[in-house]
Design an enzyme around this catalytic site. Structure first.
Site, PDB file in Angstrom:
ATOM      1  CG  HIS A  63      75.344  48.207  56.111  1.00  7.49           C
ATOM      2  ND1 HIS A  63      76.123  47.089  55.874  1.00  7.49           N
ATOM      3  CD2 HIS A  63      74.164  47.977  55.482  1.00  7.49           C
ATOM      4  CE1 HIS A  63      75.441  46.235  55.125  1.00  7.49           C
ATOM      5  NE2 HIS A  63      74.258  46.741  54.883  1.00  7.49           N
ATOM      6  CG  HIS A  65      70.509  47.475  55.240  1.00  5.66           C
ATOM      7  ND1 HIS A  65      71.150  47.734  54.047  1.00  5.66           N
ATOM      8  CD2 HIS A  65      69.523  48.404  55.356  1.00  5.66           C
ATOM      9  CE1 HIS A  65      70.568  48.783  53.460  1.00  5.66           C
ATOM     10  NE2 HIS A  65      69.593  49.203  54.240  1.00  5.66           N
ATOM     11  CG  ASP A  67      71.557  41.759  55.261  1.00  7.80           C
ATOM     12  OD1 ASP A  67      71.231  42.919  55.573  1.00  7.80           O
ATOM     13  OD2 ASP A  67      72.172  41.492  54.212  1.00  7.80           O
ATOM     14  CG  HIS A 141      74.850  49.693  51.120  1.00  3.74           C
ATOM     15  ND1 HIS A 141      74.594  48.898  50.035  1.00  3.74           N
ATOM     16  CD2 HIS A 141      74.103  49.170  52.128  1.00  3.74           C
ATOM     17  CE1 HIS A 141      73.724  47.966  50.371  1.00  3.74           C
ATOM     18  NE2 HIS A 141      73.411  48.106  51.624  1.00  3.74           N
ATOM     19  CG  ASP A 204      75.680  44.738  52.116  1.00  6.15           C
ATOM     20  OD1 ASP A 204      76.464  43.881  52.526  1.00  6.15           O
ATOM     21  OD2 ASP A 204      74.465  44.603  52.204  1.00  6.15           O
ATOM     22  CG  HIS A 262      75.858  40.062  51.305  1.00  7.00           C
ATOM     23  ND1 HIS A 262      75.211  40.695  50.278  1.00  7.00           N
ATOM     24  CD2 HIS A 262      75.318  40.570  52.441  1.00  7.00           C
ATOM     25  CE1 HIS A 262      74.332  41.558  50.775  1.00  7.00           C
ATOM     26  NE2 HIS A 262      74.382  41.499  52.087  1.00  7.00           N
TER      27      HIS A 262
HETATM   28 ZN   LIG Z   1      73.429  42.979  53.282  1.00 11.73          ZN
END
Ligand SMILES: [Zn+2]
Length: 301
Positions: A63, A65, A67, A141, A204, A262
């Site tokens: 995804h 994001h 990080d 998420h 996530d 994570h």
């Molecule tokens: Zn993350």
């Protein structure tokens, strides 16, 4: 001998810490390299781990994001700088195409490599090679997120005593493997099913059907455990898992080696993740990931 191992490049959620880089994971699977979720700093972590742009064949982003994806800009430019001669394919949620475009063309550089964009918009099979089938499953998420799973096709293991009983030896062994039978003896009579190895990358997400489907029967499962069990309410609110939740998924799915990663920067004691995973009843091999760790796929049963 073919190498199948996970190279952990980074293990921090949200922000890097003094000891943890943003996410990043390289799976070596025979001759191929699959890079999962390159967060910021992945290019340098690859260098530190002894991995080169040439080692990459696929990039899988769960995804958009930061990080999990800010490292794309650097990694893609490095692939071009190094003029990687083979095809590299990138998978990512199609809903994040605009983020991928921006990261791919974040700054000016000379584009020398044709990176194949293969966005994901539904559960299913993304690619089939001789060594594996790559599948995606939707997760849960705040932004659209997909987990990935590699499944090696089942093979057959030859049984020496059965071969001997039928007098099959030398070049005839590969002949019966190739042709399926020899002088009335079937391949099934002298071999057994050798189950293919399975790997999954789950990140996530809060608990959902996709998490269980991805983990099912995995030899090696890499799964986020952002929070400790005491913060289960936060995990649910932000769309994450706790150590205990991740471990129960792995336990119920019959996972052989569980890799937790994570981690939120709010925690300082990695051992607490291990204690909670054990308390949740997971009895297989367990690794609380740290940067630059290498984890081999468990030996075939
Ligand atoms: Zn993350």
């Amino acid at each position: 001998m073919s190498v199948r191992e996970l190279v952990v490049l980074g293990t921090a959620s949200q922000v890097p810490t003094r000891h943890r880089n943003h996410n990043g994971y390289l799976l070596r699977w025979d001759g191929e390299g699959i890079l999962f979720d390159p967060g910021e700093g992945t290019q340098r972590q690859m260098l530190r781990a002894g991995a080169a742009a040439h080692d990459l064949n696929r990039i899988c982003v769960t995804h958009f994001h930061g990080d999990h994806s800010l490292g794309l800009a650097g990694v893609i430019q490095r692939i071009n700088l190094d003029k990687v001669p083979h095809r590299i394919t990138a998978h990512y949620p199609r809903s994040g195409q605009r983020f991928f475009d921006r990261l791919r063309y974040a700054t000016a550089y000379r584009e020398t490599v044709s990176l194949t964009e293969a966005p994901v918009d539904a559960d299913g099979t993304l690619a089939t090679t001789e060594a594996y089938t790559l599948q995606a499953r939707r997760l849960s998420h705040p932004v659209e997120s997909f987990g990935y799973r590699l499944v090696e096709p089942d093979g057959r293991r030859m049984l020496p005593d059965r071969l001997a009983a039928h007098g099959i030896k030398g070049p005839d062994v590969s002949r019966i493997q190739r042709e399926g039978s020899l002088n009335g003896v079937t391949l099934e009579a002298v071999s057994e099913v050798r189950r293919g190895q399975r790997f999954a990358f789950v990140m996530d997400t809060r608990l959902c059907e996709g998490v269980h489907a991805l983990a099912e029967g995995c030899d090696l499962l890499v799964i986020e455990s952002t929070f400790l069990d005491g913060d289960e309410r936060l995990a649910e609110e932000y769309g994450h898992l706790t150590a205990g939740q991740a471990a129960r998924v792995a336990r119920d799915a019959g996972v052989r080696h569980l890799v937790l990663t994570h981690f939120s920067q709010r925690y300082t004691d990695p051992e607490e993740f291990e204690r909670q995973a054990r308390a949740a009843g997971f009895e297989g091999e367990l690794t609380v990931a740290s940067d630059l760790l290498r984890v081999a796929l468990p030996k075939r049963r």
